[in-house]
Design a protein around this motif. Structure first.
Motif, mmCIF file in Angstrom:
data_model
loop_
_atom_site.group_PDB
_atom_site.id
_atom_site.type_symbol
_atom_site.label_atom_id
_atom_site.label_comp_id
_atom_site.label_asym_id
_atom_site.label_seq_id
_atom_site.Cartn_x
_atom_site.Cartn_y
_atom_site.Cartn_z
ATOM 1 N N LEU A 88 65.241 112.868 -40.111
ATOM 2 C CA LEU A 88 65.656 113.664 -38.657
ATOM 3 C C LEU A 88 64.508 114.534 -37.987
ATOM 4 N N VAL A 89 63.168 114.504 -38.905
ATOM 5 C CA VAL A 89 62.025 114.840 -37.615
ATOM 6 C C VAL A 89 61.501 113.498 -37.053
ATOM 7 N N GLU A 90 61.672 113.439 -35.680
ATOM 8 C CA GLU A 90 60.871 112.402 -34.950
ATOM 9 C C GLU A 90 59.742 112.596 -35.173
ATOM 10 N N SER A 91 58.641 113.477 -34.449
ATOM 11 C CA SER A 91 57.150 112.969 -34.622
ATOM 12 C C SER A 91 56.712 114.574 -34.879
ATOM 13 N N ARG A 92 57.496 115.799 -34.378
ATOM 14 C CA ARG A 92 56.405 117.254 -34.495
ATOM 15 C C ARG A 92 57.222 118.255 -34.797
ATOM 16 N N ALA A 93 56.981 118.934 -36.131
ATOM 17 C CA ALA A 93 57.831 119.618 -36.177
ATOM 18 C C ALA A 93 57.159 121.613 -36.783
ATOM 19 N N GLN A 94 57.931 122.134 -36.804
ATOM 20 C CA GLN A 94 57.470 123.433 -36.716
ATOM 21 C C GLN A 94 58.088 124.080 -38.026
ATOM 22 N N ILE A 109 57.180 116.637 -45.495
ATOM 23 C CA ILE A 109 56.433 115.907 -43.593
ATOM 24 C C ILE A 109 55.522 115.513 -43.932
ATOM 25 N N THR A 110 54.615 116.603 -44.278
ATOM 26 C CA THR A 110 52.908 116.580 -44.021
ATOM 27 C C THR A 110 52.730 114.911 -44.854
ATOM 28 N N ARG A 111 52.783 114.756 -45.446
ATOM 29 C CA ARG A 111 52.703 113.491 -46.441
ATOM 30 C C ARG A 111 53.697 112.171 -45.056
ATOM 31 N N ALA A 112 54.374 112.202 -44.363
ATOM 32 C CA ALA A 112 54.548 111.285 -43.886
ATOM 33 C C ALA A 112 53.707 110.970 -43.033
ATOM 34 N N PRO A 113 52.775 109.502 -42.722
ATOM 35 C CA PRO A 113 52.129 109.194 -41.885
ATOM 36 C C PRO A 113 52.868 109.309 -40.309
ATOM 37 N N TRP A 114 53.853 108.826 -40.221
ATOM 38 C CA TRP A 114 54.790 109.061 -38.652
ATOM 39 C C TRP A 114 54.997 110.434 -37.836
ATOM 40 N N VAL A 118 52.805 118.887 -38.185
ATOM 41 C CA VAL A 118 54.171 120.818 -39.156
ATOM 42 C C VAL A 118 52.905 121.899 -38.303
ATOM 43 N N ASP A 119 53.765 121.924 -37.094
ATOM 44 C CA ASP A 119 53.127 123.666 -36.506
ATOM 45 C C ASP A 119 54.043 124.601 -37.821
ATOM 46 N N ILE A 120 53.033 125.239 -38.468
ATOM 47 C CA ILE A 120 53.475 126.213 -39.737
ATOM 48 C C ILE A 120 53.295 127.539 -39.701
ATOM 49 N N LYS A 121 54.583 128.936 -39.505
ATOM 50 C CA LYS A 121 55.187 129.693 -39.531
ATOM 51 C C LYS A 121 54.527 130.976 -40.645
ATOM 52 N N ARG A 122 53.756 131.169 -40.936
ATOM 53 C CA ARG A 122 53.847 131.774 -43.090
ATOM 54 C C ARG A 122 53.586 133.245 -42.073
ATOM 55 N N CYS A 131 60.247 131.497 -36.533
ATOM 56 C CA CYS A 131 59.923 130.078 -35.770
ATOM 57 C C CYS A 131 59.780 130.894 -34.435
ATOM 58 N N GLU A 132 59.101 129.963 -33.799
ATOM 59 C CA GLU A 132 58.687 130.021 -32.376
ATOM 60 C C GLU A 132 58.828 129.234 -31.119
ATOM 61 N N SER A 133 59.553 128.846 -30.462
ATOM 62 C CA SER A 133 59.945 127.645 -29.962
ATOM 63 C C SER A 133 58.887 127.475 -29.538
ATOM 64 N N ALA A 134 58.562 125.887 -28.736
ATOM 65 C CA ALA A 134 57.445 125.317 -28.211
ATOM 66 C C ALA A 134 57.216 124.049 -27.397
ATOM 67 N N GLU A 135 56.193 123.855 -26.671
ATOM 68 C CA GLU A 135 56.403 122.926 -26.794
ATOM 69 C C GLU A 135 55.705 121.632 -26.925
ATOM 70 N N GLY A 136 56.623 120.594 -27.326
ATOM 71 C CA GLY A 136 56.231 119.326 -28.402
ATOM 72 C C GLY A 136 56.844 119.150 -29.357
ATOM 73 N N ILE A 137 57.619 120.184 -30.224
ATOM 74 C CA ILE A 137 58.476 120.572 -31.252
ATOM 75 C C ILE A 137 59.647 119.845 -30.842
ATOM 76 N N ASP A 138 59.883 118.702 -31.881
ATOM 77 C CA ASP A 138 61.534 117.941 -31.615
ATOM 78 C C ASP A 138 62.314 118.422 -33.449
ATOM 79 N N THR A 139 61.600 119.969 -34.098
ATOM 80 C CA THR A 139 62.358 120.289 -35.364
ATOM 81 C C THR A 139 61.976 121.007 -35.765
ATOM 82 N N TYR A 140 62.663 122.035 -35.293
ATOM 83 C CA TYR A 140 62.097 123.692 -36.422
ATOM 84 C C TYR A 140 63.091 123.740 -37.569
#
Length: 368
Positions: A88-94, A109-114, A118-122, A131-140
């Motif tokens: 489900l995660v293509e290239s970049r997640a939040q 997710i962070t262990r996957a080399p492909w 991951v942009d993490i909101k804590r 979460c916050e909508s952002a450019e370049g994120i394909d999966t929230y």
């Protein structure tokens, strides 16, 4: 010498765990009914009929939009977190992380080399990260309810066209109202609100999510057990790729029948709201207790956490209750707080919650 709680104060059923949770007697009876398919192949019609019934009732309970599909597979939410990474995660997640379980998918997710990152909101435990909508994120990704802390998040969609919103609903699904059209994958395990055992995952997937799954599994090598496209294909046949626990399927199906007969998701949400409100009101009325989640809008209706001051030893309180058959109200193990955590899922009766609170009053005030 252990305190002896007066018998008239005790709840009729002392199971208040946050998962596995209380089962109703009618669910257990389903396992031994004369038409039970226990002991038969999961590829044969009797079991496929149960899976078909579960998929249909999940669709009814959540009023799923046209094009959404109900999927299921073996392995539980822990397996599904790894499947997300592959399928489900293509290239970049939040991801929004505000407790132990909302952070587990991030670890996968962070262990996957492909995956590029991951942009993490804590948020600290007891709060909610959004979460916050952002450019370049394909999966929230975020949790609807953080089981470890008793904090609940609003459910809404993030990102623009092409982005997916994935919601871990393990301890929320079935006990909290939700609009699943605001998600692309709303996934959960059945051992909370559905009063079943673990080892199975269920998911409500949007057409966009189904398309992403098909695309990525055609481009990447994916182990069969994690391949959500195989899960899609098998679910459409009313079966699972691997052999499921048939007893768990029966428990889920019986619970769904009861939920729908009682009035559906809104009725379940009303049950959990009444029970959780009783605990929150009790906590705020005492001088030695306070709800762990300080902001009322983020207080979970299904997992209630209450902090106590140093005058109350919650470990001893829990031990006394356990000796009387009242179980599983300890805090989440990694929090390390002087706290009680009470599951108020639909199967828990309000009268039993009120009895638990009376027992807590009796123990705490007696020891003082």
């Amino acid at each position: 010498m252990t305190l002896q709680i007066p018998a008239h104060l005790l709840p009729s059923d002392g199971r208040f765990g946050s998962g596995p949770s209380k089962l109703r007697s009618q669910q257990l009876a389903r396992l031994t009914a004369s038409d039970s398919p226990l002991g038969t192949s999961h590829r044969q019609q009797p079991v496929k009929q149960v899976v078909a019934s579960i998929r249909e009732k999940i669709g009814d309970l959540f009023a799923i939009p046209d094009g959404y599909e109900v999927l299921l597979g073996t392995g539980g939410a822990s397996l599904f977190w790894d499947a997300i990474t592959f399928c489900l995660v293509e290239s970049r997640a939040q991801a929004a992380v505000f407790g132990e379980f909302s952070g587990k998918v991030v670890k996968a997710i962070t262990r996957a080399p492909w995956i590029d990152g991951v942009d993490i909101k804590r948020s600290a435990p007891g709060g909610v990260a959004l979460c916050e909508s952002a450019e370049g994120i394909d999966t929230y990704l975020y949790a609807h309810n953080e089981t470890s802390t008793g904090a609940i998040s609003p459910v809404s969609r993030f990102g623009g066209v092409g982005a997916l919103t994935l919601v871990d609903a393990t301890s929320a699904a079935g006990g909290v109202d939700v609009d699943v059209s605001q998600t692309d994958v709303y996934y959960f395990s059945p051992q909370k609100n559905f009063g079943a055992d673990g080892g199975l995952w269920l998911a409500i997937a949007s057409p966009a999510a189904l398309a992403r799954i098909q695309k990525l599994t055609s481009e990447r090598w994916v182990p069969d057990i994690l391949n959500l496209q195989l899960a899609v294909e098998n679910s459409r046949k009313d079966q699972t790729l691997n052999t499921p626990a048939i007893a768990t399927l029966l428990l889920i199906d019986e619970q769904l029948t009861w939920m729908l007969d009682q009035g559906g998701l809104s009725a379940m949400a009303q049950r959990t709201e009444r029970s959780s409100s009783a605990v929150y009101n009790w906590a705020t009325s005492r001088n030695d207790a306070t709800p762990f989640v300080t902001q009322p809008q983020y207080r979970s209706p299904v997992v209630v956490t209450v902090d106590f001051d140093e005058s109350v030893n919650t470990a001893k309180v829990s031990k006394i209750l356990r000796s009387h058959g009242v179980v599983d109200i300890d805090p989440y193990r990694s929090l390390g707080r002087n706290q009680l955590r009470i599951g108020t899922f639909p199967n828990v009766e309000l009268a039993d919650v009120e009895a638990l609170l009376a027992c807590l009053d009796w123990i705490i005030d007696h020891k003082k």
